[in-house]
Design a protein around this motif. Structure first.
Motif, PDB file in Angstrom:
ATOM      1  N   GLY A  18      41.682  41.947   2.545  1.00 24.71           N
ATOM      2  CA  GLY A  18      42.671  41.100   3.209  1.00 24.71           C
ATOM      3  C   GLY A  18      44.049  41.697   3.371  1.00 24.71           C
ATOM      4  O   GLY A  18      44.951  41.046   3.916  1.00 24.71           O
ATOM      5  N   ALA A  19      44.252  42.921   2.922  1.00 24.24           N
ATOM      6  CA  ALA A  19      45.538  43.609   3.088  1.00 24.24           C
ATOM      7  C   ALA A  19      45.270  45.116   3.043  1.00 24.24           C
ATOM      8  O   ALA A  19      44.248  45.559   2.487  1.00 24.24           O
ATOM      9  CB  ALA A  19      46.520  43.213   2.000  1.00 24.24           C
ATOM     10  N   GLY A  20      46.164  45.885   3.618  1.00 26.23           N
ATOM     11  CA  GLY A  20      45.976  47.334   3.651  1.00 26.23           C
ATOM     12  C   GLY A  20      46.154  47.969   2.286  1.00 26.23           C
ATOM     13  O   GLY A  20      46.818  47.420   1.397  1.00 26.23           O
ATOM     14  N   PRO A  21      45.557  49.154   2.045  1.00 23.34           N
ATOM     15  CA  PRO A  21      45.685  49.845   0.767  1.00 23.34           C
ATOM     16  C   PRO A  21      47.063  50.492   0.618  1.00 23.34           C
ATOM     17  O   PRO A  21      47.767  50.729   1.594  1.00 23.34           O
ATOM     18  CB  PRO A  21      44.594  50.920   0.837  1.00 23.34           C
ATOM     19  CG  PRO A  21      44.512  51.250   2.302  1.00 23.34           C
ATOM     20  CD  PRO A  21      44.734  49.922   3.010  1.00 23.34           C
ATOM     21  N   GLU A  22      47.408  50.795  -0.609  1.00 24.73           N
ATOM     22  CA  GLU A  22      48.650  51.528  -0.861  1.00 24.73           C
ATOM     23  C   GLU A  22      48.509  53.009  -0.536  1.00 24.73           C
ATOM     24  O   GLU A  22      49.513  53.712  -0.388  1.00 24.73           O
ATOM     25  CB  GLU A  22      49.069  51.357  -2.318  1.00 24.73           C
ATOM     26  CG  GLU A  22      49.485  49.945  -2.692  1.00 24.73           C
ATOM     27  CD  GLU A  22      49.977  49.871  -4.123  1.00 24.73           C
ATOM     28  OE1 GLU A  22      51.135  50.276  -4.376  1.00 24.73           O
ATOM     29  OE2 GLU A  22      49.206  49.415  -4.985  1.00 24.73           O
ATOM     30  N   GLY A  23      47.292  53.500  -0.440  1.00 18.44           N
ATOM     31  CA  GLY A  23      47.074  54.903  -0.105  1.00 18.44           C
ATOM     32  C   GLY A  23      45.602  55.217  -0.012  1.00 18.44           C
ATOM     33  O   GLY A  23      44.746  54.393  -0.363  1.00 18.44           O
ATOM     34  N   VAL A  24      45.305  56.415   0.476  1.00 20.27           N
ATOM     35  CA  VAL A  24      43.932  56.906   0.583  1.00 20.27           C
ATOM     36  C   VAL A  24      43.896  58.324   0.014  1.00 20.27           C
ATOM     37  O   VAL A  24      44.750  59.161   0.348  1.00 20.27           O
ATOM     38  CB  VAL A  24      43.439  56.909   2.045  1.00 20.27           C
ATOM     39  CG1 VAL A  24      41.998  57.416   2.118  1.00 20.27           C
ATOM     40  CG2 VAL A  24      43.551  55.510   2.656  1.00 20.27           C
ATOM     41  N   VAL A  58      42.929  52.580  -2.159  1.00 19.38           N
ATOM     42  CA  VAL A  58      43.214  51.907  -3.431  1.00 19.38           C
ATOM     43  C   VAL A  58      44.548  51.172  -3.364  1.00 19.38           C
ATOM     44  O   VAL A  58      45.509  51.661  -2.771  1.00 19.38           O
ATOM     45  CB  VAL A  58      43.256  52.927  -4.591  1.00 19.38           C
ATOM     46  CG1 VAL A  58      43.457  52.212  -5.925  1.00 19.38           C
ATOM     47  CG2 VAL A  58      41.984  53.765  -4.627  1.00 19.38           C
ATOM     48  N   SER A  59      44.579  50.020  -4.006  1.00 22.89           N
ATOM     49  CA  SER A  59      45.821  49.292  -4.260  1.00 22.89           C
ATOM     50  C   SER A  59      45.808  48.797  -5.694  1.00 22.89           C
ATOM     51  O   SER A  59      44.749  48.519  -6.262  1.00 22.89           O
ATOM     52  CB  SER A  59      45.977  48.098  -3.319  1.00 22.89           C
ATOM     53  OG  SER A  59      46.315  48.511  -2.013  1.00 22.89           O
ATOM     54  N   GLU A 116      48.657  52.174 -19.022  1.00 24.40           N
ATOM     55  CA  GLU A 116      48.572  50.758 -18.698  1.00 24.40           C
ATOM     56  C   GLU A 116      48.090  50.563 -17.262  1.00 24.40           C
ATOM     57  O   GLU A 116      48.870  50.544 -16.312  1.00 24.40           O
ATOM     58  CB  GLU A 116      49.929  50.076 -18.889  1.00 24.40           C
ATOM     59  CG  GLU A 116      49.841  48.555 -18.770  1.00 24.40           C
ATOM     60  CD  GLU A 116      51.163  47.874 -19.055  1.00 24.40           C
ATOM     61  OE1 GLU A 116      51.238  46.645 -18.870  1.00 24.40           O
ATOM     62  OE2 GLU A 116      52.112  48.577 -19.456  1.00 24.40           O
ATOM     63  N   ILE A 117      46.787  50.440 -17.110  1.00 26.06           N
ATOM     64  CA  ILE A 117      46.176  50.163 -15.809  1.00 26.06           C
ATOM     65  C   ILE A 117      45.873  48.668 -15.776  1.00 26.06           C
ATOM     66  O   ILE A 117      45.021  48.178 -16.533  1.00 26.06           O
ATOM     67  CB  ILE A 117      44.889  50.980 -15.603  1.00 26.06           C
ATOM     68  CG1 ILE A 117      45.145  52.473 -15.843  1.00 26.06           C
ATOM     69  CG2 ILE A 117      44.331  50.744 -14.202  1.00 26.06           C
ATOM     70  CD1 ILE A 117      46.145  53.103 -14.916  1.00 26.06           C
ATOM     71  N   THR A 118      46.541  47.942 -14.915  1.00 28.81           N
ATOM     72  CA  THR A 118      46.441  46.474 -14.917  1.00 28.81           C
ATOM     73  C   THR A 118      45.500  45.933 -13.853  1.00 28.81           C
ATOM     74  O   THR A 118      45.442  44.730 -13.630  1.00 28.81           O
ATOM     75  CB  THR A 118      47.834  45.859 -14.713  1.00 28.81           C
ATOM     76  OG1 THR A 118      48.406  46.374 -13.492  1.00 28.81           O
ATOM     77  CG2 THR A 118      48.751  46.207 -15.873  1.00 28.81           C
ATOM     78  N   GLY A 119      44.743  46.825 -13.208  1.00 28.20           N
ATOM     79  CA  GLY A 119      43.775  46.392 -12.218  1.00 28.20           C
ATOM     80  C   GLY A 119      43.907  47.179 -10.932  1.00 28.20           C
ATOM     81  O   GLY A 119      44.887  47.912 -10.726  1.00 28.20           O
ATOM     82  N   ALA A 120      42.906  47.034 -10.061  1.00 27.79           N
ATOM     83  CA  ALA A 120      42.934  47.747  -8.782  1.00 27.79           C
ATOM     84  C   ALA A 120      41.886  47.178  -7.844  1.00 27.79           C
ATOM     85  O   ALA A 120      40.852  46.654  -8.285  1.00 27.79           O
ATOM     86  CB  ALA A 120      42.685  49.240  -8.991  1.00 27.79           C
TER      87      ALA A 120
END
Length: 393
Positions: A18-24, A58-59, A116-120
């Protein structure tokens, strides 16, 4: 081409989440030129990256949710639209036997290391053939690790990401792989092979431009699939560790080539361990020989060394199969400069070093030999040393 791939992956991500990724990002598969089953013995290896890659859009998330999707898996494989949802706090080793164990394992390894990885949200697409001995799993791990490293500002270097990805595969997935595949995916450079000391991870980029010298390196994917985490690979590793223990060394890397015969005598009548030790020690020497030949401009002379490696893998390490042997035997009979199986064994791919003018003849000969033997038709393509993991967008 990378721009088009990145755009397509980003567009699929947007439709999924539903939204674009932060990068590829992209990370390659690899071919190992020489140095097989030496990496978990603290030895030398010499891989180079393929143009085939795993690509990840990924976002970040802040709610502890990890959502995973693969374009290579049917959309009905998991959940609505094929998206698998996991909670990062619940990730635990060997709880997942599917493809999601690889990216989830990377998240687990990063968190276990104190990051600290809080999700993706992650969407993956790969052109690295699975089960072909070309490190499709390592490409998947490294591309996810690099993306999270960038997005979360972790500041980890390529070799550090490789270590974390190896831990993910060893502990989370449960496959006792060495460090080579992940390091190749993270650290290789275009136009070079990577001379890697797997003990201290010191690296040297060795120029490897076959086209300029009128040669080609073909990859022949036999279409015979393997599963490293199931059995035989682990048995070979355990046997190598037994050999090192019996010889009183930290790893088989510590057995000198000129002391091999004495070491074999000390192992007595344990023929299985003797064979494993002989392969590892001679294979380390072959890697050093190939490096010397390439650095002195004697590229054509690496061919017989590659073939020696296959004989050792076939007869001492005993991890070849009829399809791999047929590729090697047929290619050599048709004038190839050298050939050997590559990867973990029990299937997968072989490499063939050939004169450029002989490529078509060799390819046809291998295909016809497979047809006569009643084997599945192999996939043949040229291996071009390519770039390691990088951000595309």
């Amino acid at each position: 081409m990378s721009e088009a791939v990145a755009q397509a992956v980003a567009e699929r991500f947007t439709r999924l989440y539903g939204a674009g990724p932060e990068g590829v990002w992209a990370a390659p598969g690899r071919v190992n030129l020489i140095g097989e089953h030496t990496d978990y013995n603290d030895g030398f290896v010499m891989p180079f990256a393929l143009p085939h890659t795993a690509v990840a859009a990924v976002s970040r998330r802040t709610d502890g949710l990890l959502r995973l999707h693969s374009a290579n898996i049917g959309d009905d494989a998991a959940g609505a639209g094929g998206v698998t949802e996991l909670r990062v706090a619940d990730l635990a080793p060997e709880t997942d036997r599917g493809w999601t164990a690889y990216p989830a394992g990377v998240v687990w390894a990063l968190r276990e290391a104190g990051h600290e990885i809080t999700g993706a949200d992650i969407h993956l697409a790969s052109t690295v053939p699975a089960g072909a001995g070309l490190s499709s799993s390592a490409a998947l791990e490294v591309v996810v690790a690099l993306a999270l490293n960038d997005l979360y500002g972790l500041g980890l270097r390529g070799w550090q990401l490789a270590r974390l990805c190896q831990r993910a595969e060893n502990v989370y997935v449960g496959a006792p792989v060495g460090i080579m595949d992940q390091t190749a995916a993270a650290c290789c450079e275009a136009g070079h092979a990577l001379f890697l000391d797997t003990r201290d991870l010191s690296q040297r980029q060795i120029p490897f431009d076959l086209a300029a010298e009128g040669m080609r390196l073909l990859v022949v994917d036999t279409q015979v699939k393997h599963a490293h985490s199931e059995g035989e690979y682990g048995k070979r590793r355990a046997g190598c560790e037994k050999g090192a223990a019996l010889l009183g060394v930290d790893a088989l890397r510590d057995v000198p080539y000129d002391g091999l015969e004495a070491a074999l005598e000390r192992l007595g009548d344990d023929e299985e361990v003797r064979r494993l030790v002989r392969h590892v020690v001679t294979e380390d020497e072959r890697v050093e020989r190939v490096v010397s030949l390439l650095e002195s401009g004697r590229t054509r002379e690496i061919g017989p060394v590659l073939t020696e490696g296959h004989v050792s893998l076939r007869d001492d390490f005993r991890i070849s199969c009829p399809e791999l042997d047929l590729v090697v035997d047929t290619a050599l009979a048709e004038g190839a400069l050298g050939a050997r199986m590559t990867g973990g064994g029990f299937g997968g791919s072989a490499i063939v070093l050939a004169r450029a003018a002989d490529v078509e003849t060799l390819t046809k000969a291998v295909q016809e030999a497979f047809a006569r033997a009643g084997f599945t038709a192999p996939r043949v393509f040229e291996a071009v040393p390519s770039a390691g993991a990088r951000r595309l967008v």
